[in-house]
Write a protein that holds these residues in place. Sequence first.
Motif, short mmCIF file in Angstrom:
data_model
loop_
_atom_site.label_atom_id
_atom_site.label_comp_id
_atom_site.label_asym_id
_atom_site.label_seq_id
_atom_site.Cartn_x
_atom_site.Cartn_y
_atom_site.Cartn_z
N ASP A 82 -1.09 56.72 75.42
CA ASP A 82 -2.50 56.76 76.19
C ASP A 82 -1.78 57.15 77.69
OD1 ASP A 82 -3.59 55.45 74.18
OD2 ASP A 82 -3.72 53.32 75.14
N LEU A 106 -4.79 64.87 80.73
CA LEU A 106 -6.23 64.87 81.24
C LEU A 106 -6.39 65.06 82.77
CD1 LEU A 106 -8.10 62.43 78.86
CD2 LEU A 106 -8.04 64.95 78.80
N VAL A 125 -1.91 61.00 77.29
CA VAL A 125 -2.98 61.41 77.14
C VAL A 125 -3.70 61.46 78.52
CG1 VAL A 125 -5.26 61.36 76.09
CG2 VAL A 125 -3.34 61.31 74.78
N ALA A 126 -3.59 60.37 79.22
CA ALA A 126 -4.26 60.17 80.55
C ALA A 126 -3.69 61.24 81.57
CB ALA A 126 -3.94 58.96 81.22
N ILE A 138 -12.88 69.45 65.00
CA ILE A 138 -14.27 68.36 65.22
C ILE A 138 -14.77 67.93 63.93
CG2 ILE A 138 -16.40 68.06 65.91
CD1 ILE A 138 -15.80 70.20 68.41
N GLN A 193 -10.83 64.08 67.90
CA GLN A 193 -11.78 64.06 68.99
C GLN A 193 -11.29 65.15 69.98
OE1 GLN A 193 -10.50 60.10 69.29
NE2 GLN A 193 -10.98 60.38 67.21
N LEU A 194 -12.17 65.77 70.45
CA LEU A 194 -12.15 66.98 71.51
C LEU A 194 -12.21 66.27 72.75
CD1 LEU A 194 -11.54 70.03 72.14
CD2 LEU A 194 -14.06 70.42 72.05
N VAL A 195 -11.16 66.16 73.52
CA VAL A 195 -11.42 65.32 74.92
C VAL A 195 -11.28 66.42 75.95
CG1 VAL A 195 -10.47 63.39 73.73
CG2 VAL A 195 -8.61 64.77 74.85
N TYR A 196 -10.82 67.52 75.91
CA TYR A 196 -10.68 68.56 76.85
C TYR A 196 -11.05 69.97 76.54
CZ TYR A 196 -9.91 70.70 81.32
OH TYR A 196 -10.02 71.51 82.45
N PHE A 209 -7.27 68.05 71.69
CA PHE A 209 -7.51 67.19 70.79
C PHE A 209 -6.68 65.82 70.81
CE2 PHE A 209 -9.41 71.00 68.67
CZ PHE A 209 -10.65 70.60 68.24
N VAL A 210 -7.26 64.62 70.47
CA VAL A 210 -6.67 63.49 70.34
C VAL A 210 -7.05 62.86 68.80
CG1 VAL A 210 -6.33 62.89 72.76
CG2 VAL A 210 -8.24 61.79 71.60
N GLY A 211 -6.52 61.84 68.38
CA GLY A 211 -6.61 61.22 67.09
C GLY A 211 -6.58 62.16 66.03
#
Length: 481
Positions: free
Chosen positions: A296, A303, A299-300, A341, A346-349, A370-372
């Motif tokens: 976490d 981002l 990823v933070a 997708i 999950q596309l987070v950016y 992507f995450v996950g």
Amino acid sequence: MYCNFINGEWLAGLDASTNINPSDTRDVIGHYARASQSQARMAFAAASHALPIWSGRGPQQRSDALDVIGSEILARLDELADLLAREEGKALADARGEVLRAGQIFKFFAGECLRQPGEVMASTRPGMTVEVTREPIGVVSVITPWNFPLAIPAWKIAPALAYGNTVVFKPAELVTGCAWALAEIIARAGLPNGAFNLVMGSSREIGSVLLEDPRLSAITFTGSEGTGRKVAQAAVGRSGGMARFQLEMGGKNPLVVLDDADLDVAVACALDGAYHATGQRCTASSRLIVTDNMHDRFVAAMLDRLPELKVGDARSPGTRIGPVVDAEQLAQDVAYIHQGIAEGAQLVYGGQAMPEVEGRPGHYLQPALFVGATSSMRICQEEIFGPVAAVIRVADAEEALAVANDTPFGLSAGVCTTSLKWAAMFKRELQAGMVMVNAPTAGVDPHAPFGGRKSSSYGPREQGRYAAEFFTQVKTSYIKP
Ligand code: NAD
């Protein structure tokens, strides 16, 4: 029009291809002659004729020629970097790094001309001496991709010439500007006519000549795995004798981030490895494998830092990510983003194509994260070759290693950790030709061996003194006075 260089002459071809700037598709860089099959054959005839002349020149003369080429590349760094950025879309900082590397490679091999040792062995037979020496292999077909338009030709052409071989060079059609500029420098370095030839053109027209001409002795190829297989089949199936071949192909490189990693170092490695040069590097890290307790925070932090990667014209100050090389590659990148997708990542950016930036129409794409993701997803198994990365969450270091090795490719692999124990374990167990500890998976030294395992590479390593393994052949002589 920019012409082909065959037997010391600049020759127009069948027709010409138009080279377009991917940062601004209104900008035409130039028109480049496409060679015909008969011109490609002329190039092999010239290279074959020049072989005894060039290989007969002493090491000092060969060294001097390569040194002149390297010096000119370095002296024209700004101009060549500008051309490279304009043609391939690599941001200027990356383009400068590539030009520097190309110059340094010629300088390195200028030195290697004078360092070609042999070996003397004691014989098992009385009165006999055994000598092991290296000789040129002959005429080398050099086939290169678009993503390193100066450095890859340099790391093939420089050792080929250093060890006394002659060259027929076919660059990728998207980057004939850099290829032509390099050829023009080599053309003025005092080589005999035919020792170096440039044939530009489509692989459909001249590809088979580059693989099958009876006068070639070896093929050095960098490009996609699919084309690599064709090269291998042609080299082995050639009538009149097999050609030696060397293949550098794709990658799906993992960057492992362990719980004990320095977070800033890990994020810097991931941003550089995944997105610099628009992710269009065979050594790019598109799989970010992160252990549970770090996930976490990692990823933070990604981002937080991703907006720093400003997308824009490759030559504009402040641009960190240039455009994708062309519309076809952009469509492939976008298709993979949709695929990710659809597979449930999950596309987070990012991930949006941009038809223009600051009024310039180009093939722009926001870097995508992507995450996950899971290891079996296509976005984690197939080479995308764009600014797209996926985070795979794993329980611990052991699972991270298993996921890192879960790929048909094996070019480069990285681990971020502050533990000597884990660094040593990953260095030993990662199934890759190159392992990076607390460093991006992309970015290598010009004098160190380069290459991979599994489906990434075939044949001896490139670069550094290891290049002699491919570009020379060993002769064992038994001498009785
Ligand atoms: P590509 O395979 O399409 O083309 C590479 C070269 O081969 C080009 O010059 C092309 O014109 C030529 N070619 C294609 N078909 C041919 C044929 N039938 N006969 C003879 N020549 C033929 O690859 P690309 O799209 O230019 O480059 C991207 C690929 O290169 C990616 O897969 C990337 O991973 C790989 N690559 C690998 C390394 C490495 O060192 N492992 C380095 C850079 C790029």
